[in-house]
Write a protein that holds these residues in place. Sequence first.
Motif, short mmCIF file in Angstrom:
data_model
loop_
_atom_site.label_atom_id
_atom_site.label_comp_id
_atom_site.label_asym_id
_atom_site.label_seq_id
_atom_site.Cartn_x
_atom_site.Cartn_y
_atom_site.Cartn_z
N THR A 189 0.74 -1.33 -0.11
CA THR A 189 -0.15 0.05 -0.11
C THR A 189 0.82 1.12 0.12
OG1 THR A 189 -0.22 -0.17 2.55
CG2 THR A 189 -1.91 -1.07 1.21
N GLU A 190 2.20 1.23 0.34
CA GLU A 190 3.02 2.15 0.15
C GLU A 190 3.71 2.62 -1.18
OE1 GLU A 190 4.78 2.57 4.72
OE2 GLU A 190 5.48 0.81 3.60
N TRP A 191 3.45 1.61 -1.88
CA TRP A 191 4.09 1.88 -3.37
C TRP A 191 3.04 2.45 -4.53
CZ3 TRP A 191 4.38 1.51 -8.36
CH2 TRP A 191 5.71 1.65 -9.08
N PHE A 192 3.43 3.91 -4.65
CA PHE A 192 2.90 4.21 -5.61
C PHE A 192 3.72 5.52 -6.28
CE2 PHE A 192 2.01 6.62 -2.12
CZ PHE A 192 1.95 7.99 -2.19
N LYS A 193 3.37 5.90 -7.47
CA LYS A 193 4.30 6.80 -8.18
C LYS A 193 3.48 8.09 -8.44
CE LYS A 193 7.76 6.24 -9.32
NZ LYS A 193 8.87 6.44 -8.54
N SER A 194 2.18 8.04 -8.18
CA SER A 194 1.56 9.57 -8.69
C SER A 194 0.02 9.47 -7.85
CB SER A 194 1.23 9.79 -10.05
OG SER A 194 0.61 8.55 -10.52
N ALA A 195 -0.44 10.48 -7.77
CA ALA A 195 -1.80 10.48 -7.13
C ALA A 195 -2.75 10.01 -7.91
CB ALA A 195 -2.24 12.20 -6.69
N PRO A 196 -4.17 9.43 -7.52
CA PRO A 196 -4.33 9.32 -5.96
C PRO A 196 -3.60 8.24 -5.33
CG PRO A 196 -5.96 8.70 -7.42
CD PRO A 196 -5.02 9.16 -8.58
N ALA A 197 -3.20 8.63 -4.22
CA ALA A 197 -2.37 7.49 -3.49
C ALA A 197 -3.35 6.44 -3.15
CB ALA A 197 -1.62 8.26 -2.19
N PRO A 198 -2.96 5.41 -2.60
CA PRO A 198 -3.56 4.34 -2.00
C PRO A 198 -4.12 4.84 -0.50
CG PRO A 198 -1.82 3.43 -2.78
CD PRO A 198 -1.67 4.64 -2.96
N GLN A 199 -5.31 4.33 -0.17
CA GLN A 199 -5.79 4.63 1.13
C GLN A 199 -4.51 4.02 2.27
OE1 GLN A 199 -8.21 7.13 1.07
NE2 GLN A 199 -8.81 6.00 2.87
N PRO A 200 -4.42 4.84 3.10
CA PRO A 200 -3.33 4.19 4.12
C PRO A 200 -3.71 3.26 4.87
CG PRO A 200 -3.17 6.70 4.25
CD PRO A 200 -4.47 6.24 3.24
N GLU A 201 -3.46 1.93 5.06
CA GLU A 201 -3.78 0.71 5.56
C GLU A 201 -2.57 -0.20 5.89
OE1 GLU A 201 -6.42 -1.67 3.82
OE2 GLU A 201 -5.74 -0.99 1.72
N GLY A 202 -2.52 -0.80 6.91
CA GLY A 202 -1.45 -1.69 7.09
C GLY A 202 -1.23 -3.11 6.08
N SER A 203 -0.46 -3.53 5.74
CA SER A 203 -0.28 -4.69 4.64
C SER A 203 1.03 -5.77 5.18
CB SER A 203 0.27 -3.99 3.31
OG SER A 203 0.48 -5.17 2.45
N GLY A 204 0.58 -6.83 5.04
CA GLY A 204 1.70 -7.80 5.25
C GLY A 204 2.51 -8.26 3.93
N ILE A 205 2.19 -7.49 2.92
CA ILE A 205 2.95 -7.69 1.80
C ILE A 205 4.20 -6.70 1.50
CG2 ILE A 205 2.55 -7.70 -0.89
CD1 ILE A 205 1.20 -10.21 0.67
N TYR A 206 5.49 -7.10 1.15
CA TYR A 206 6.37 -6.48 0.64
C TYR A 206 6.35 -6.25 -0.87
CZ TYR A 206 8.88 -6.31 5.11
OH TYR A 206 9.31 -6.38 6.46
N ALA A 207 6.66 -4.98 -1.54
CA ALA A 207 6.65 -4.62 -2.92
C ALA A 207 7.75 -3.95 -3.14
CB ALA A 207 5.13 -4.28 -3.20
N GLY A 208 7.82 -4.13 -4.64
CA GLY A 208 9.10 -3.21 -5.04
C GLY A 208 9.21 -3.30 -6.71
N VAL A 209 9.63 -2.39 -7.16
CA VAL A 209 9.94 -2.39 -8.64
C VAL A 209 11.54 -1.89 -8.96
CG1 VAL A 209 9.56 -1.35 -10.70
CG2 VAL A 209 7.75 -1.90 -9.45
N ALA A 210 12.24 -2.54 -9.49
CA ALA A 210 13.83 -2.36 -9.76
C ALA A 210 14.34 -2.45 -11.11
CB ALA A 210 14.68 -3.14 -8.76
N ARG A 211 15.15 -1.52 -11.49
CA ARG A 211 15.60 -1.54 -13.05
C ARG A 211 16.88 -2.61 -12.89
NH1 ARG A 211 19.24 1.36 -15.84
NH2 ARG A 211 18.54 1.98 -18.20
N VAL A 212 17.18 -3.12 -13.97
CA VAL A 212 18.23 -3.91 -14.40
C VAL A 212 19.22 -3.00 -14.94
CG1 VAL A 212 19.36 -5.75 -15.74
CG2 VAL A 212 17.10 -5.95 -15.10
N PRO A 213 20.60 -2.79 -14.50
CA PRO A 213 21.60 -1.78 -14.85
C PRO A 213 22.06 -2.32 -16.21
CG PRO A 213 22.33 -2.70 -12.98
CD PRO A 213 20.86 -3.34 -13.10
#
Length: 264
Positions: free
Chosen positions: A240-264
Motif C-alpha cells: 500500500t506504500e508503493w505508488f508513483k502518482s496521485a491518487p495515493a492508495p488509502q493508508p492501511e497496514g499490509s503484510g506484503i512487501y512490494a518493489g520495482v527495480a531496474r536492471v542496470p
Amino acid sequence: MATEATDFPAPQIDTSKAHPARVYDWLLGGKDNYPVDEAVGRVLPPEAHDAARQNRAFMQRAAAWLAAQGVDQFLDIGTGIPTEPNLHQIVQRIVPTAKVVYTDNDPIVLRHAEALLVSRPEGTTDYIEADVRRPAQILEHARKVLDFERPVALSLIALMHFITDEQDAHGIVSELLAALPPGSHLVLSHAASDLYPELAQQVTEEYAKGGIRLGFRTRAEVARFFEGLELVDPGLVTATEWFKSAPAPQPEGSGIYAGVARVP
C-alpha cells in the motif's frame, strides 16, 4: 494479435488438492475455484482478503507506471486466474503495441487463457503453462514472443513465497534476471514474515493443512531478490506504500512487501 486457444492441450485439473491460484481467486471474490480451495480460504484470517486486494492493486499501479515509462514487453509469471483488469489490459491502454507473455502452472488458468489472450490488435498476448521452478523452459518460450534485445518487465506478483529456500527461490529469480537486457525491470511482491509474525504463522499453517507450502520472508530476505538492481522510489515498501502518482492508495497496514527495480 493473440495465440489461439486451440494451440493448447486440454487441461487436466486436479480438484482434490488446493492450488494457490484458485485460493487467490476465492480471496478476490472469484468463481473459478473448487470446494478444496474455498476450504483453505475460509479458515484464513480477514487480513488475507486485504492482502490479496492490496497485492492486486500494487500490480496494477506498477504495470501502469512501467507502461507510462515506455516499457512495452512484459513476462508475467504466476499469472493466476484472469481478473479484470488483467496486466495486458492495463499496459495496452497506455501502449497499444505492448507484448505480454503469461505463465502459470495451474491448468485452470490455461482453461481461461482465452481471456488472457484478448489483445488489442496492435499488441500481442501469449500464454505458456509452466512452473517458475523451470525458468529455462519459460525463457525459451518467451523468446518466441518477446525481444530480449530490448527491455522486458519481469512480473513476479505474490509468487515467490510459494517457492521455498530448499527450492532455491533466489537462484530462480537470478536466472530469470540474467536473461534480461539492461533497462529491464523486476516487479515483485512477497508475503512478509516479520511485519505481522503471528498472522504470518497462522496463514502458513492454514495453507499447509491444504497441502500448500509457504515460505514467507523477512524484509532482508525479500531484498535479496533485488540484489544488483536499482530500486525505483519509494524502494522496497509495503504494497500500500508503493505508488508513483496521485491518487495515493488509502493508508492501511499490509503484510506484503512490494518493489520495482531496474536492471542496470
